[in-house]
Enzyme design. Structure first.
Site, PDB file in Angstrom:
ATOM      1  N   PHE A   1      87.521  12.172  66.484  1.00  0.00           N
ATOM      2  CA  PHE A   1      87.048  10.912  67.070  1.00  0.00           C
ATOM      3  C   PHE A   1      87.569   9.688  66.320  1.00  0.00           C
ATOM      4  CE2 PHE A   1      83.968  14.142  68.330  1.00  0.00           C
ATOM      5  CZ  PHE A   1      84.076  14.034  69.699  1.00  0.00           C
ATOM      6  N   LEU A   2      88.725   9.853  65.664  1.00  0.00           N
ATOM      7  CA  LEU A   2      89.394   8.710  65.052  1.00  0.00           C
ATOM      8  C   LEU A   2      90.697   8.406  65.782  1.00  0.00           C
ATOM      9  CD1 LEU A   2      88.914   9.123  61.180  1.00  0.00           C
ATOM     10  CD2 LEU A   2      87.807   7.494  62.719  1.00  0.00           C
TER      11      LEU A   2
ATOM     12  N   CYS B   1      76.715   7.789  79.228  1.00  0.00           N
ATOM     13  CA  CYS B   1      75.836   8.034  78.085  1.00  0.00           C
ATOM     14  C   CYS B   1      76.006   6.997  76.981  1.00  0.00           C
ATOM     15  CB  CYS B   1      76.068   9.443  77.536  1.00  0.00           C
ATOM     16  SG  CYS B   1      75.485  10.762  78.619  1.00  0.00           S
TER      17      CYS B   1
END
Length: 445
Positions: free
Chosen positions: A261-262, A272
């Protein structure tokens, strides 16, 4: 913890949207008898035919399997839940139209109707993402209508594109329970429901209502913060001449940080993360603790700025001549392996460019129908090569595998100008520049 023998539990699932449909089918796969209830007739009819009403990898196959066993039935009538022992509430909690708080209309309505059909000793299990304090309020409602019933909170942690896997093989189970005998009884019932998963040593966290409610929003807030952090670094790289992809690689080797997630780019969207972090802030303000999560406002702002920056970059590579420029946008869903366009960064950028006068053609493997319903003014093309034909600029905004695997030489024969903007840092810059393309990406020279 002693492992319980897998048992057949009579289960109802109220709400058959993304969360509920996957949960209902997965519980049937685990051997339980499940009845799903939803007010949407079209959705119920699709599920009854073994067809998912949205795109989720593996769900159609799962539905076909469990429908053939007879362990899953669906209905539009709440009375269908009668006879079930456990009732999962899986309805949506969208952002309110008049602010950032969560809209609990559907949760409240579902529980208010459900309690009229509860049997002795039934357990109501909330799975919807709700503001902290909701579970206790609903527990009081259940107790008033049915004193021998109990309420538990069992948050979901599904990733779109991996929802079936995440339900059948979760990384943890969280039980939010009341004190005393009611909580002990609810724990026993949930252990029966999840016996197969517990036998696989899935971690089981038993806690109180507020902690269980906070787990989901805290997890989403942490993830959103990590994504926005690397996008903030991308902003700095753009002005300092750095390369955010190499920066992410370097800091990702630190075990305390990690590389996942970088990936800097266009930022997050969907149903969400954006609404959950906003609702979290709104609830914290109500509780007088707004300062504790005030940083989430900047997380949200960074995320929104990435969309504006992508539009600016597109204008730049078009030499400022946006009017009537042919722009191909690859991707409409907010993420790959999904047809969800809620708060989609890709679709937002496409619409902004169209407002500036560009002729925007959008391609997506699954989300065209949903995108057209949301942004009907855009042009949509289901054939990828036809979508690319004559483009002055190509924007990759959702990192579907078929886009990552594109041959730059082949694509170059289709477009008018070999200009590509990689909004997800998903392509090999070397491959595309070697093929004569002008390659630009957020956070990279």
């Amino acid at each position: 913890m002693p492992r319980r023998r897998a048992a057949n539990v009579q289960i109802s699932v109220i709400g058959l949207g993304y969360l509920g449909a996957v949960h209902a089918a997965s519980m049937a796969k685990l051997g339980h008898h499940v009845v799903g209830v939803d007010v949407d007739t079209d959705r119920v009819e699709a599920l009854a035919a073994g067809k998912a009403p949205f795109f989720e990898p593996g769900l159609d196959d799962l539905l076909s399997q469990v429908m053939a066993t007879g362990r899953l039935t669906v209905s539009t009538e709440m009375s269908a839940v009668e006879g079930s022992r456990v009732h999962f509430v899986c309805v949506g909690t969208p952002q309110r139209s008049d602010g950032q708080a969560a809209d609990l209309t559907y949760v409240d309505a579902a529980v208010e109707e459900l309690v009229r059909h509860l049997g002795a000793g039934d357990v109501v299990v909330g799975k919807s993402t709700v503001p902290v304090g909701t579970a206790q309020r609903l527990s009081d409602l259940v107790a008033t209508s049915r004193p021998d019933a109990a309420l538990a909170w069992n948050p979901e942690f599904l990733r779109e594109g991996f929802a079936v896997q995440d339900t059948l093989h979760p990384d943890r189970l969280v039980y939010g329970l009341p004190d005393g005998e009611a909580g002990e009884r609810a724990a026993v019932v949930l252990d029966e429901v999840y016996a197969t998963l517990l036998a696989e040593d899935v971690p089981r966290i038993v806690t109180d209502y507020p902690t269980a409610e906070l787990v989901k929003v805290a997890a989403n807030s942490f993830l959103a913060t990590k994504i926005s952090f690397i996008n903030a670094m991308a902003e700095l790289c753009e002005v300092a001449g750095g390369d955010v992809a190499r920066l992410a690689d370097a800091i990702g080797y630190d075990a305390r940080i990690g590389r996942r997630f970088l990936n800097a780019g266009l930022g997050f969207g969907g149903g969400c993360l954006p609404k959950d972090i906003r609702a979290f802030r709104a609830r914290a303000d109500e509780l007088g603790a707004g300062d504790a999560v005030a940083f989430l406002g900047e997380v949200d702002a960074i995320n929104t700025r990435r969309r504006r920056r992508m539009v600016e970059l597109a204008v730049e590579v078009l030499g400022g001549m946006v009017e009537s420029a042919e722009v191909t946008v690859l991707g409409a869903a907010f993420k790959p392996d999904s047809d969800d366009v809620r708060d989609s960064p890709a679709l937002d950028v496409a619409a902004r460019l169209a407002e500036l006068g560009a002729v925007v053609t959008v391609h997506d493997p699954q989300a065209i129908d949903n995108a057209r319903a949301k942004q009907p003014q855009l042009h949509y093309e289901r054939d990828l090569e036809a979508a690319l034909a004559g483009a002055d600029a190509v924007l990759l905004l959702t990192e579907w595998k078929q886009y990552r695997d594109l041959d730059p030489e082949r694509v170059g024969t289709l477009v008018a100008q070999r200009t590509i903007l990689d909004g997800r840092n998903a392509l090999s810059r070397t491959m595309w520049t070697d093929a004569g393309w002008q390659y630009r990406a957020l956070g990279r020279r």
